[in-house]
Design a protein around this motif. Sequence first.
Motif, PDB file in Angstrom:
ATOM      1  N   ILE A  29      60.510  14.833 -22.830  1.00 21.83           N
ATOM      2  CA  ILE A  29      60.379  15.234 -21.288  1.00 21.83           C
ATOM      3  C   ILE A  29      61.004  16.517 -21.249  1.00 21.83           C
ATOM      4  CG2 ILE A  29      61.703  14.935 -19.165  1.00 21.83           C
ATOM      5  CD1 ILE A  29      61.898  11.803 -20.042  1.00 21.83           C
ATOM      6  N   LEU A  33      58.631  20.125 -20.171  1.00 19.58           N
ATOM      7  CA  LEU A  33      58.986  21.011 -19.082  1.00 19.58           C
ATOM      8  C   LEU A  33      59.197  22.566 -19.581  1.00 19.58           C
ATOM      9  CD1 LEU A  33      61.589  18.405 -17.508  1.00 19.58           C
ATOM     10  CD2 LEU A  33      59.194  19.269 -16.564  1.00 19.58           C
ATOM     11  N   ASP A 116      62.947   8.519 -16.255  1.00 18.82           N
ATOM     12  CA  ASP A 116      61.713   9.163 -16.437  1.00 18.82           C
ATOM     13  C   ASP A 116      61.752  10.793 -16.356  1.00 18.82           C
ATOM     14  OD1 ASP A 116      61.109   9.621 -13.806  1.00 18.82           O
ATOM     15  OD2 ASP A 116      60.043   7.620 -13.338  1.00 18.82           O
ATOM     16  N   GLY A 117      60.385  11.203 -16.590  1.00 13.84           N
ATOM     17  CA  GLY A 117      60.162  12.573 -16.535  1.00 13.84           C
ATOM     18  C   GLY A 117      60.304  13.155 -14.998  1.00 13.84           C
ATOM     19  N   ASP A 118      59.769  12.596 -13.987  1.00 13.55           N
ATOM     20  CA  ASP A 118      59.925  12.855 -12.669  1.00 13.55           C
ATOM     21  C   ASP A 118      61.389  13.018 -12.256  1.00 13.55           C
ATOM     22  OD1 ASP A 118      57.219  12.898 -12.531  1.00 13.55           O
ATOM     23  OD2 ASP A 118      57.104  11.199 -11.737  1.00 13.55           O
ATOM     24  N   ILE A 119      62.002  11.936 -12.592  1.00 11.78           N
ATOM     25  CA  ILE A 119      63.808  12.008 -12.377  1.00 11.78           C
ATOM     26  C   ILE A 119      64.226  13.362 -12.926  1.00 11.78           C
ATOM     27  CG2 ILE A 119      65.902  10.934 -12.509  1.00 11.78           C
ATOM     28  CD1 ILE A 119      64.302   8.206 -12.363  1.00 11.78           C
ATOM     29  N   ALA A 121      62.817  15.978 -14.119  1.00 16.59           N
ATOM     30  CA  ALA A 121      62.407  17.048 -13.402  1.00 16.59           C
ATOM     31  C   ALA A 121      63.118  17.489 -12.206  1.00 16.59           C
ATOM     32  CB  ALA A 121      61.066  17.195 -13.193  1.00 16.59           C
ATOM     33  N   SER A 122      63.306  16.320 -11.384  1.00 17.87           N
ATOM     34  CA  SER A 122      63.669  16.648 -10.077  1.00 17.87           C
ATOM     35  C   SER A 122      65.429  17.132 -10.066  1.00 17.87           C
ATOM     36  CB  SER A 122      63.585  15.274  -9.202  1.00 17.87           C
ATOM     37  OG  SER A 122      64.230  14.532  -9.529  1.00 17.87           O
TER      38      SER A 122
END
Length: 130
Positions: A29, A33, A116-119, A121-122
């Motif tokens: 992840i 990024l 996950d990646g979205d979490i 990143a956020s």
Amino acid sequence: MVKSDSATGVKLCLVVDDSRVVRKVARRILEDLGFEVAEAGDGAEALAWVRTAMPDVVLLDWNMPVMNGIEFLRRLRQEPGGEAPKVIFCSVENDLDRIRQALDEGACEYIMKPFDGDIVASKLMLAGAL
């Protein structure tokens, strides 16, 4: 002061978790990024690591052998330059008192496992690391 590779602008993230699987998932992840990633299997290994190269970000588990995440965080903040890294706890600990303790000790954000990646990143954006 955020340390990064000034030539490339790449930031370094230290992933501290006793699970090799979690470290591998986090590495994928974080590399996606744009981070350079280093790994440590416990807080003591992580402390030795930061004494060599202070990361920009630390993704930190709570429950680990040898030295747990909260003890590592306390000791990190006492190291020269140790106030700089953005620390994001990433744990199965969901007790509000524990989360509050992590934030009071100097963590910027808190992620519940599984993630996950979205979490990630956020939370990195909220912490000002992306």
